[in-house]
Every structure is written in C-alpha cells, then in structure tokens.
Design a protein around this motif. Structure first.
Motif, short mmCIF file in Angstrom:
data_model
loop_
_atom_site.label_atom_id
_atom_site.label_comp_id
_atom_site.label_asym_id
_atom_site.label_seq_id
_atom_site.Cartn_x
_atom_site.Cartn_y
_atom_site.Cartn_z
N LEU A 35 -43.82 46.50 41.39
CA LEU A 35 -43.29 47.18 42.57
C LEU A 35 -43.04 48.65 42.28
O LEU A 35 -43.34 49.51 43.11
N GLN A 36 -42.50 48.95 41.10
CA GLN A 36 -42.23 50.35 40.79
C GLN A 36 -43.53 51.14 40.68
O GLN A 36 -43.59 52.31 41.09
N THR A 37 -44.58 50.52 40.15
CA THR A 37 -45.88 51.18 40.09
C THR A 37 -46.39 51.51 41.49
O THR A 37 -46.89 52.61 41.76
N VAL A 38 -46.25 50.56 42.42
CA VAL A 38 -46.65 50.78 43.81
C VAL A 38 -45.83 51.90 44.44
O VAL A 38 -46.38 52.82 45.07
N LEU A 39 -44.52 51.84 44.27
CA LEU A 39 -43.65 52.85 44.88
C LEU A 39 -43.85 54.23 44.27
O LEU A 39 -43.82 55.24 44.98
N ASP A 40 -44.08 54.28 42.96
CA ASP A 40 -44.33 55.58 42.31
C ASP A 40 -45.57 56.24 42.88
O ASP A 40 -45.59 57.45 43.13
N ALA A 41 -46.63 55.44 43.09
CA ALA A 41 -47.87 56.00 43.65
C ALA A 41 -47.63 56.55 45.05
O ALA A 41 -48.12 57.64 45.40
N LEU A 42 -46.87 55.82 45.87
CA LEU A 42 -46.57 56.28 47.23
C LEU A 42 -45.64 57.49 47.20
O LEU A 42 -45.84 58.46 47.94
N ASN A 43 -44.62 57.44 46.35
CA ASN A 43 -43.70 58.58 46.23
C ASN A 43 -44.43 59.84 45.79
O ASN A 43 -44.20 60.93 46.32
N THR A 94 -56.28 61.41 58.59
CA THR A 94 -56.17 60.71 57.30
C THR A 94 -56.60 61.64 56.18
O THR A 94 -57.77 61.65 55.79
N PRO A 95 -55.70 62.46 55.66
CA PRO A 95 -56.10 63.42 54.63
C PRO A 95 -56.39 62.78 53.28
O PRO A 95 -57.11 63.35 52.45
N THR A 96 -55.86 61.58 53.03
CA THR A 96 -56.06 60.97 51.72
C THR A 96 -55.66 59.49 51.77
O THR A 96 -55.22 58.99 52.80
N TYR A 97 -55.84 58.82 50.64
CA TYR A 97 -55.48 57.41 50.50
C TYR A 97 -54.70 57.23 49.20
O TYR A 97 -54.83 58.02 48.26
N VAL A 98 -53.92 56.16 49.15
CA VAL A 98 -53.34 55.69 47.89
C VAL A 98 -54.02 54.37 47.57
O VAL A 98 -54.09 53.48 48.43
N ILE A 99 -54.54 54.25 46.36
CA ILE A 99 -55.24 53.03 45.95
C ILE A 99 -54.46 52.38 44.82
O ILE A 99 -54.28 52.97 43.74
N HIS A 100 -53.96 51.17 45.08
CA HIS A 100 -53.30 50.37 44.05
C HIS A 100 -54.38 49.47 43.43
O HIS A 100 -54.91 48.58 44.09
N LYS A 101 -54.70 49.72 42.17
CA LYS A 101 -55.75 48.96 41.50
C LYS A 101 -55.39 47.47 41.42
O LYS A 101 -54.24 47.11 41.14
N GLY A 102 -56.39 46.63 41.67
CA GLY A 102 -56.16 45.19 41.66
C GLY A 102 -55.51 44.69 40.39
O GLY A 102 -54.60 43.86 40.43
N GLU A 103 -55.95 45.23 39.23
CA GLU A 103 -55.39 44.76 37.97
C GLU A 103 -53.93 45.17 37.79
O GLU A 103 -53.18 44.55 37.03
N ASP A 104 -53.50 46.23 38.51
CA ASP A 104 -52.11 46.69 38.40
C ASP A 104 -51.17 45.92 39.30
O ASP A 104 -49.96 45.89 39.04
N VAL A 105 -51.71 45.30 40.35
CA VAL A 105 -50.84 44.62 41.32
C VAL A 105 -51.11 43.12 41.40
O VAL A 105 -50.57 42.43 42.26
N GLY A 106 -51.96 42.62 40.50
CA GLY A 106 -52.19 41.18 40.45
C GLY A 106 -52.99 40.64 41.62
O GLY A 106 -52.76 39.51 42.07
N ARG A 107 -53.96 41.43 42.10
CA ARG A 107 -54.78 40.99 43.22
C ARG A 107 -56.26 41.11 42.84
O ARG A 107 -56.61 41.90 41.95
N GLU A 108 -57.10 40.34 43.52
CA GLU A 108 -58.52 40.38 43.20
C GLU A 108 -59.15 41.70 43.61
O GLU A 108 -60.06 42.20 42.95
N LYS A 109 -58.67 42.28 44.71
CA LYS A 109 -59.21 43.53 45.21
C LYS A 109 -58.16 44.63 45.15
O LYS A 109 -56.96 44.36 45.11
N ASP A 110 -58.61 45.87 45.17
CA ASP A 110 -57.70 46.99 45.25
C ASP A 110 -56.99 46.98 46.60
O ASP A 110 -57.55 46.56 47.61
N ASP A 111 -55.75 47.44 46.59
CA ASP A 111 -54.97 47.57 47.83
C ASP A 111 -55.05 49.04 48.26
O ASP A 111 -54.52 49.92 47.58
#
Length: 222
Positions: free
Chosen positions: A102-110, A177-194
């Motif tokens: 969760l902190q990895t996700v929030l840090d990327a968004l922050n 949409t100036p940009t995106y945040v990509i949470h890598k699948g391996e970082d968030v425990g999912r098969e695909k990137d979020d």
C-alpha cells in the motif's frame, strides 16, 4: 430522476462509504487498502479522525430526494493555501508486505501529484463514487460540478486520480490526461500492471495551457 448534492454528516459516514465500497468492489484499490476485509467500525473512526484534522477536506453526498437514499459521494480537498496538501500514508493496521504494498502505491500517487501540482494551489478530487444502479444517471456529474465550481471561483485546476473504466467520464467533463501512474504487477501482487490515469482540468483563466505552461504562468504570477 432528481438528485441533490449536500455536505455529508457525521451520522452518515457508514452510509456514505457504503457507496464507495459498492462502487469500487472490483477495483484494485480496495484490495490494497483492505486486503483482509473491511472493519467498518475502525474505518468510521479513521474517517472521523480525518474530518477533525483536515480543514481543507470536504465530503459530499448525493441524495435521491424521492427515497432519501445516498446514491453517490465525493471527497474534495480545496488546497487554496499554498503548500497545504498532505501526502497519504499506509494505515498502521496493516503489517508486513501488505503495508509495504500500500505504501508503494501511495508513494507513487503522492510523487506524481507533487510532480504536477507541487506546492501550487489546486483542488484535489480524492475520490468519487456512485452506486452501480445509479451510474450514468448524472450523479457523478453533479458531484464533480461542485469541485469544478470551487476551482473556477478560485482559478485553480482540479486534479483527479482516475480509474481506467472512469476516464471517459472525466474526459467528457473537460479533463485532460497529462500522464499515468503505473503500479507494476510484481509490486502489487497482480498478474497485470495497474494503470491509473491522472486527469487535470484547468480553470477558464488557464484553459488550453499544458500543466508545464501552467507552472510557468502561476509561478510568475506569484
């Protein structure tokens, strides 16, 4: 159907956030925040603590007057004072990998919000949700209109972290949409990137400017 947007009240916290949980039940963000399920009593207290501590945050409800039911909700932070935004952190109730995720996700968004908005004044739509049965009936547009009106009155942009299914709604309301945040699948425990689209709507005063050009103009004005 007729709807009305009003401030949410303390006794309504549970009902307001039931809308949020229903709307996002299939989205990754609920898995990140509540991997072991939702403790509604703890959640209510956390929300109440936030209301007491953050003077710039406004929680809204959208009510169907015919039934009295809350069918939509939104949380806006009106950052009308320079440098008043606060980064989000993971809940103390999480431990180990789940807390780290969760902190990895929030840090990327922050970090992305810091990159695009910095300490500049802006309106941040922290979340917006509509009950599934009431989606595409104008509820979201009514809620977002509150934020757009606040932003226009203050000549500020609105910043939103969207979800992929919701990006068309924001574009229809004039967001870019100036940009995106990509949470890598391996970082968030999912098969695909979020993939999280970042949506920004400039006020009429700065309409047509890119985020980078807006930086230059508002910094020069200051």
């Amino acid at each position: 159907m007729a709807f009305v947007v009003l401030p949410a009240l303390i006794p309504e916290i549970a009902e307001v956030y039931d809308v949020y949980f229903a709307a996002f039940k299939d989205e990754p963000i609920l898995e990140y925040y509540y991997p072991n399920g939702i403790n509604h009593n703890e959640h209510r207290q956390r929300v109440l603590d936030g209301w007491n501590l953050d003077p710039d945050s406004y929680t809204l409800k959208c009510v169907e007057p015919a039934t009295g039911h809350i069918v939509g909700m939104a949380v806006f932070e009106v950052q009308w004072r320079k440098g008043s935004s606060r980064p989000r952190g993971a809940s103390e109730s999480l431990e180990g990998w789940e807390r780290q995720r969760l902190q990895t996700v929030l840090d990327a968004l922050n970090n992305k919000r810091e990159e695009l908005m910095g300490e500049r004044k802006h309106v941040y739509c922290q979340t917006m949700a509509v009950l599934p049965d009431y989606q595409r009936k104008g509820v979201g547009a009514l809620l977002m209109s509150w934020g757009i009106d606040a932003a226009e009155r203050l000549d500020l942009p609105i910043y939103v972290e969207s979800t992929l299914p919701g990006r068309h709604f924001y574009r229809a309301m004039g967001f870019e949409t100036p940009t995106y945040v990509i949470h890598k699948g391996e970082d968030v425990g999912r098969e695909k990137d979020d993939i999280v689209p970042i949506m920004v709507k400039m006020p009429i005063k700065y309409e047509g400017l890119s985020v980078e050009d807006w930086h230059v103009m508002v910094d020069e004005e200051v």
